[in-house]
Write an enzyme that holds these catalytic residues in place. Structure first.
Site, mmCIF file in Angstrom:
data_model
loop_
_atom_site.group_PDB
_atom_site.id
_atom_site.type_symbol
_atom_site.label_atom_id
_atom_site.label_comp_id
_atom_site.label_asym_id
_atom_site.label_seq_id
_atom_site.Cartn_x
_atom_site.Cartn_y
_atom_site.Cartn_z
ATOM 1 N N ASP A 404 0.974 -1.077 -0.232
ATOM 2 C CA ASP A 404 -0.065 -0.054 0.002
ATOM 3 C C ASP A 404 0.932 1.231 0.218
ATOM 4 O O ASP A 404 2.094 1.056 0.305
ATOM 5 C CB ASP A 404 -0.756 -0.043 1.324
ATOM 6 C CG ASP A 404 -2.012 1.129 1.402
ATOM 7 O OD1 ASP A 404 -2.518 1.661 0.161
ATOM 8 O OD2 ASP A 404 -2.403 1.545 2.281
ATOM 9 N N GLU A 407 2.771 5.053 -3.823
ATOM 10 C CA GLU A 407 2.760 5.890 -5.258
ATOM 11 C C GLU A 407 4.385 6.566 -5.075
ATOM 12 O O GLU A 407 4.615 7.126 -6.299
ATOM 13 C CB GLU A 407 1.724 6.847 -5.186
ATOM 14 C CG GLU A 407 0.357 6.228 -5.444
ATOM 15 C CD GLU A 407 -0.022 5.426 -3.939
ATOM 16 O OE1 GLU A 407 0.106 5.838 -2.936
ATOM 17 O OE2 GLU A 407 -0.802 4.507 -4.298
ATOM 18 N N ASP A 488 -8.658 3.832 -2.301
ATOM 19 C CA ASP A 488 -9.794 4.216 -1.309
ATOM 20 C C ASP A 488 -10.969 4.947 -1.849
ATOM 21 O O ASP A 488 -11.145 6.105 -1.967
ATOM 22 C CB ASP A 488 -9.065 5.475 -0.585
ATOM 23 C CG ASP A 488 -7.996 4.653 0.570
ATOM 24 O OD1 ASP A 488 -7.774 3.752 0.441
ATOM 25 O OD2 ASP A 488 -7.210 5.658 0.976
HETATM 26 C C1 GLC Z 1 -4.807 3.430 2.817
HETATM 27 C C2 GLC Z 1 -5.117 2.226 1.938
HETATM 28 C C3 GLC Z 1 -6.345 1.573 2.694
HETATM 29 C C4 GLC Z 1 -5.695 1.067 4.108
HETATM 30 C C5 GLC Z 1 -5.327 2.210 4.795
HETATM 31 C C6 GLC Z 1 -4.558 1.990 6.156
HETATM 32 O O1 GLC Z 1 -5.944 4.261 2.904
HETATM 33 O O2 GLC Z 1 -5.629 2.622 0.666
HETATM 34 O O3 GLC Z 1 -6.804 0.412 1.984
HETATM 35 O O4 GLC Z 1 -6.714 0.503 4.818
HETATM 36 O O5 GLC Z 1 -4.288 2.899 4.202
HETATM 37 O O6 GLC Z 1 -3.297 1.309 5.989
#
Ligand code: GLC
Length: 780
Positions: A404, A407, A488
């Site tokens: 995650d 980017e 998200d």
């Molecule tokens: C980011 C991710 C999400 C995750 C969050 C906490 O927003 O896109 O899926 O739950 O981080 O890790």
């Protein structure tokens, strides 16, 4: 914007434009056109694949090793002819011809019947300080797809699409830059489609007729224009060739096709255990539980919270006995923690693995662990090191890695304070010594390279097991390493609706293993939204429910009995369809074909499908028309040419036709094409609960064929032949319907099972299936 972020966009100086061809040279693959200082290379890589490169300086850079899987020299040479006239140079392959006008030098493509496509406009190709660009005509009936995960509609014509990987938090229909930066599209009109891969990792942008109707523009901050034209004419052929170029998805473990449950966060081992028990007690199938950031010790990557997850190995082992796999989130930001005995930081620092600024200082930003530093995954030794750290998770049984914030997403000041989102400095040096470059060139590769590190790390730690890797960011070719989800999203009806074109465009971008968070990540789903989302989510190649911190719980049972029953029914249907879906995964792995796809993929000559963004197909047989508005129980459905059956009632329709479907909350309108053969397994609580001892072939009258793919579902032995296929045919003879089952082919042997052949609406016959051929007749 903090000053070190640098300038992304240069000043709008006038473009210099490519002039006349002055000389030409040619070898067995390339045609070099000298146009004064600038020069152009047209390379024939396949009968339907042409690469065009233009260097304003006349000097081409050596090829970077990061993005394209297959270099020019790796394509077998193919025959082509070059014909010169006073005005043109014509290059003809078996499938298309490229006509280069000499003065000025402009490119036009034609299919075998002379229809033009991808034609340069008067401007053609140009450059100005720090940028290059190309301009081509949009035909009046042309539409544009792909681009990774664009929001809004399916067709991106008239939009501007920027390729710059971004944390697209709060995205909506107007958002431009997304998590994925995939500079590839498919242009489609009836009878003719082509793909265009803009081979640049720098910031780039497509303008699809926004500034000037009838002209599309590609623009990048690289120093040469480099693009591939892929002739179809159908999207299937385009994606096949595009994924030959950028790589294909390896088969994931079969369990990853089951239902995944996620939340930010299931924050202790007891809560996770209880969650698993709920699924099993309520008989709602589930294979995977994801652990979000709170499993870590203060968000230090590759650690566990000693308080909340005191014995992760025991937890994972215990869950395994009940058929659950655990996937953990792994973020790239390493907590900046000198002299604290945090080994990931210490080792990375000692070996100089973290990204630095030009002045040699460590670059840091703020993310979950607060002050954090970032590995340079572009360097192979850094990927190896990261992959090795992943062992701390996989060695204790973690089955998949969820990458995650890659980017990467980061802030310029402590997390939580209102600050700016930043990127690494554009001039930060990155990459291996032999290919050293700056972040400006490789920003878009951060997620791709992290996913590669994860995939390869998982393979080294468990050489015989397939891995499940999930990523938020990526670049062209990400399908080689990872599944992706659309980040998200929000618990809104609009986001449920938008997941369809987003996932379809991902599929058309060569990325088949994709999903959106079921129920929506941010915000609270209503019971009705949740039920409708689970119905559509049943079709997502990656079927994962997720929800954010501080939102209401989003598990299938929290909305009461009626919704729980709907969720159970649709998750069960997903599991029943697994033999069909797994075969679609195999087709994706071998041909690039999207698993979930817009109707235009199977009906590219029917313009009614070109903008159809609220219907979708799962493989070539199933067509869904989900409900995506509250209180709605009816909707219009378009059924293209051919005969269609209602999945639930068996009612038939002759397309092309618009019908009004009745869809009370319990029902998502679902249709199946005549002649379809869908292999269905018994309901299971998890994918590997037991071998499939009964296979139901649901067959809808008509003429059709289906080849079922099977293997062990978890090792790489399929790569050396340990798989089998069974081909089924259905057709009619006078008053009878014949079903022919060819002898099973291949080295893998499923257990002897009962096969039930159900001719829908007519009757069923069964036999003990040990792989021999059968011929069944039904009087109809
Ligand atoms: C980011 C991710 C999400 C995750 C969050 C906490 O927003 O896109 O899926 O739950 O981080 O890790």
């Amino acid at each position: 914007m903090p000053q070190y972020f640098g300038q992304l966009h240069t000043t709008e100086a006038p473009w210099s434009i490519l002039g006349a061809v002055q000389a030409i040279q040619q070898n067995e693959r390339h045609i070099l056109l000298l146009c004064g200082d600038p020069c152009l290379i047209v390379s024939v890589l396949a009968p339907n694949l042409i690469r065009v490169r233009m260097a304003p300086s006349g000097e081409f850079l050596s090829r970077r090793s990061w993005a394209v899987a297959l270099a020019d020299e790796e394509w077998p040479t193919v025959p082509f002819e070059v014909r010169e006239t006073a005005e043109t140079i014509e290059i003809e392959t078996e499938q298309l011809s490229i006509v280069v006008s000499r003065d000025p030098c402009r490119i036009q493509c034609f299919d075998s019947v002379g229809q033009p496509f991808a034609q340069d406009t008067d401007l053609g190709m140009g450059w100005r300080t720090g940028e290059v660009a190309g301009w081509k005509r949009i035909e009046s009936d042309e539409h544009f797809y792909g681009f990774g995960e664009p929001t809004g509609l399916l067709d991106q014509r008239s939009k501007v699409k920027t390729n710059w990987a971004s944390d697209a938090i709060d995205y909506g229909i107007m958002t431009d830059s997304m998590y994925q930066a995939i500079p590839f599209f498919i242009a489609l009109r009836p009878g003719l489609g082509y793909g265009l891969f803009f081979n640049t990792t720098y910031w780039s942008r497509f303008d699809l007729g926004a500034q000037q109707p009838g002209v599309w523009q590609m623009e990048t901050q690289g120093s040469e224009l480099d693009y591939y034209i892929i002739y179809g004419p159908e999207p299937a052929k385009i994606i096949q060739t595009y994924t030959q170029l950028t790589g294909r998805m390896p088969l994931p473990p079969r369990w990853s096709l089951g239902y995944h449950q996620c939340r930010w966060s299931y924050e202790s081992q007891d809560i996770v255990r209880k969650l698993a028990d709920e699924f099993r007690q309520r008989r709602i199938p589930c294979d995977v539980i994801h652990l979000d950031i709170d499993y870590m010790n203060s968000y230090r990557v590759f650690t566990w919270s000693p308080k909340r997850f005191a014995d992760p190995q025991k937890l994972i082992g215990n869950l395994k006995q009940d058929g659950f796999k655990v996937v953990t989130i792994v973020d790239p930001g390493v907590k900046y923690e000198p002299e604290a005995d945090y080994k990931v930081f210490d080792e990375g620092l000692k070996n100089n693995y973290f990204i630095r600024k030009t002045n040699g200082q460590l670059f840091h930003g703020y993310v979950w662990p607060d002050k954090a530093v970032f590995p340079d995954y572009l360097r192979p030794e850094v990927r190896d090191w990261w992959g090795n750290w992943q062992k701390s998770l996989t060695d204790i049984g973690v089955a998949g890695i969820w990458n995650d914030m890659n980017e990467p997403a980061l802030d310029d000041r402590p997390f939580g304070d209102p600050g700016d989102k930043i990127s690494f400095p554009l001039d930060a040096p990155q990459g291996p010594i032999e290919e050293i470059t700056t972040h400006k060139e490789v920003h878009n590769l951060y997620g791709l390279m992290m996913a590669q590190a994860s995939y390869q790390g998982a393979k080294i730690s468990r050489p015989t097991e397939r891995s499940f890797i999930l990523t938020r960011s990526g670049y062209a070719g990400i399908q080689r390493w990872s599944a992706i989800w659309t980040g998200d999203n929000q618990s809104l009806w609009e986001h449920l609706e938008m997941s369809i074109p987003m996932l379809c465009n991902l599929g058309l971008s060569g990325i088949p293993f994709v999903g959106s968070d079921i129920g929506g990540f941010a915000g609270n789903a209503t019971a009705e939204l949740y039920a409708r989302w689970m119905q559509l989510g049943m079709l997502y190649p990656l079927m994962r429910g997720h929800s954010a911190l501080t939102t209401a719980q989003h598990e299938p049972w929290v909305f009461g009995d009626r919704i729980e029953k709907i969720c159970r029914e649709y998750i069960e249907l997903r599991y029943q369809l697994l033999p069909y879906i797994y075969t679609l995964f195999w087709l994706a792995a071998t041909t690039g074909a999207p698993i979930l796809r817009p109707l235009l993929y199977d009906f590219p000559n029917d313009p009614k499908t070109f903008s159809l963004a609220d219907q979708v197909m799962l493989g070539p047989s199933l067509l869904a028309a989900p409900i995506y508005r509250p209180g709605v129980e009816h909707r219009a459905v378009y059924l293209p040419e051919g005969c269609w059956y209602d999945w639930w009632s068996g009612e038939t329709f002759i397309g092309p036709i618009h019908i009004l479907a009745y869809a009370p909350l319990e029902k998502m309108p679902l249709y199946v094409r005549a002649g379809s053969i869908i292999a269905i397994a018994p309901v299971m609580q998890y994918v590997d609960e037991h071998p499939i001892n009964q296979m139901r072939l649901r067959i809808w009258k008509g003429v059709g064929e289906f080849t079922l793919y099977e293997d062990d579902g978890h090792t790489f032995e399929y790569k050396t032949g340990a798989f089998c296929t069974t081909t089924y045919h259905v057709y009619s003879e006078q008053q009878r319907t014949i079903v022919e089952i060819a002898a099973r082919e291949g080295e893998f042997s499923p257990i002897t099972r009962e096969t039930i052949v159900e001719l829908v609406g007519v009757g069923e016959q069964s036999f003990v299936d040990n792989g021999t051929a059968h011929r069944l007749e039904f009087s109809t």
